[in-house]
Design an enzyme around this catalytic site. Structure first.
Site, short mmCIF file in Angstrom:
data_model
loop_
_atom_site.label_atom_id
_atom_site.label_comp_id
_atom_site.label_asym_id
_atom_site.label_seq_id
_atom_site.Cartn_x
_atom_site.Cartn_y
_atom_site.Cartn_z
N ARG A 177 43.33 52.81 40.85
CA ARG A 177 43.19 51.32 40.24
C ARG A 177 44.88 50.90 40.11
O ARG A 177 44.84 49.56 40.28
CB ARG A 177 42.42 51.70 38.83
CG ARG A 177 42.22 50.13 38.28
CD ARG A 177 41.37 49.24 38.94
NE ARG A 177 41.29 47.86 38.40
CZ ARG A 177 40.11 47.55 37.70
NH1 ARG A 177 39.14 48.16 37.89
NH2 ARG A 177 40.08 46.37 37.02
N ASN A 222 43.69 32.65 31.32
CA ASN A 222 42.30 33.06 31.65
C ASN A 222 41.26 32.30 30.60
O ASN A 222 41.63 31.89 29.46
CB ASN A 222 41.80 34.52 31.24
CG ASN A 222 40.70 34.92 31.65
OD1 ASN A 222 39.97 34.95 32.75
ND2 ASN A 222 39.60 35.65 30.64
N THR A 223 39.97 31.96 31.02
CA THR A 223 39.08 31.33 30.12
C THR A 223 37.97 31.95 30.21
O THR A 223 37.46 32.80 30.98
CB THR A 223 38.63 29.87 31.07
OG1 THR A 223 37.68 29.20 30.26
CG2 THR A 223 37.96 30.25 32.39
N HIS A 224 37.65 32.27 28.87
CA HIS A 224 36.59 32.89 28.38
C HIS A 224 35.40 32.21 27.57
O HIS A 224 35.79 31.24 26.99
CB HIS A 224 36.99 34.09 27.30
CG HIS A 224 36.05 34.84 26.78
ND1 HIS A 224 35.50 35.93 27.59
CD2 HIS A 224 35.55 35.05 25.68
CE1 HIS A 224 34.35 36.48 26.76
NE2 HIS A 224 34.57 36.14 25.48
#
Length: 201
Positions: free
Chosen positions: A66, A108-110
């Site tokens: 990762r 970011n949109t949450h």
């Protein structure tokens, strides 16, 4: 100066499309210079290609670890020299390499009113808790899960007969409008982050 946006997607790309449409107006102050994804064959990539925007894909299984994916993805984004990186339905958590390069520039949109209901199931969790107001949060990304400094929030009333689907759809509409509004404002006016407080302009 026009801000350079790299938009990250994992699915249908409706938020990406809203940004592409907004960027068509020179007064918006930004342009999407590339679209990145963590998977192939998604509508978001097709939307970008239809708009003539370069795309790139970095799938986690194609990297040995990762961390290697995070480092590789960071370099792919960096090639496009973004002023802002926008997570628009991007479902992968980025790691240290990415945040070292783009911290304070990755938005970011949450689909919940943070700090309530972080994670993958904001509307479902809001309904289960019985809140009367749900909504969406635009925030800068840090090393936690939906814990970064908040740029903007919009509230969406929860109706008595709401299901997860109906509430999610109303949140998406408000979320999309907020994303377009504030990405434009960040691009045109700049921003300052003081601890947890974000000041636009």
């Amino acid at each position: 100066m026009t801000a350079r946006l790299v938009v990250l997607v994992s699915g249908s790309g409706t938020n990406l499309q809203a940004l592409l449409d907004a960027c068509a107006d020179p007064a918006y102050g930004a342009t999407v210079v590339a679209v990145g994804a963590d998977r192939d064959g998604i509508a978001g990539l097709t939307r970008a290609q239809d708009a003539g925007v370069p795309t790139f894909v970095a799938r986690v299984p194609d990297y040995p670890t990762r961390q290697a994916w995070d480092e590789g993805f960071t370099e792919l984004v960096a090639e496009h020299k973004p002023d802002l990186v926008i997570g628009a339905g991007f479902l992968k958590l980025v790691g240290e390499a990415f945040l070292d390069r783009f911290g304070g520039r990755y938005v970011n949109t949450h689909n919940a009113l943070l700090p309530a209901f972080p994670g993958m199931h904001g509307p479902r969790d809001a309904l289960a808790y019985g809140v009367k107001l749900a909504g969406a949060t635009l925030h800068f990304v840090d090393g936690g899960v939906d814990t970064g400094p908040i740029i903007a929030q919009v509230a969406v009333p929860v109706l008595d007969d709401d299901t997860e689907d109906t509430l999610s759809e109303r949140i998406k509409e408000a979320e999309r409008a907020q994303l377009v509004d504030f990405v434009g404002r960040l691009s045109r006016d700049g921003w300052t982050i003081n601890g947890r407080k974000v000041i636009v302009g």
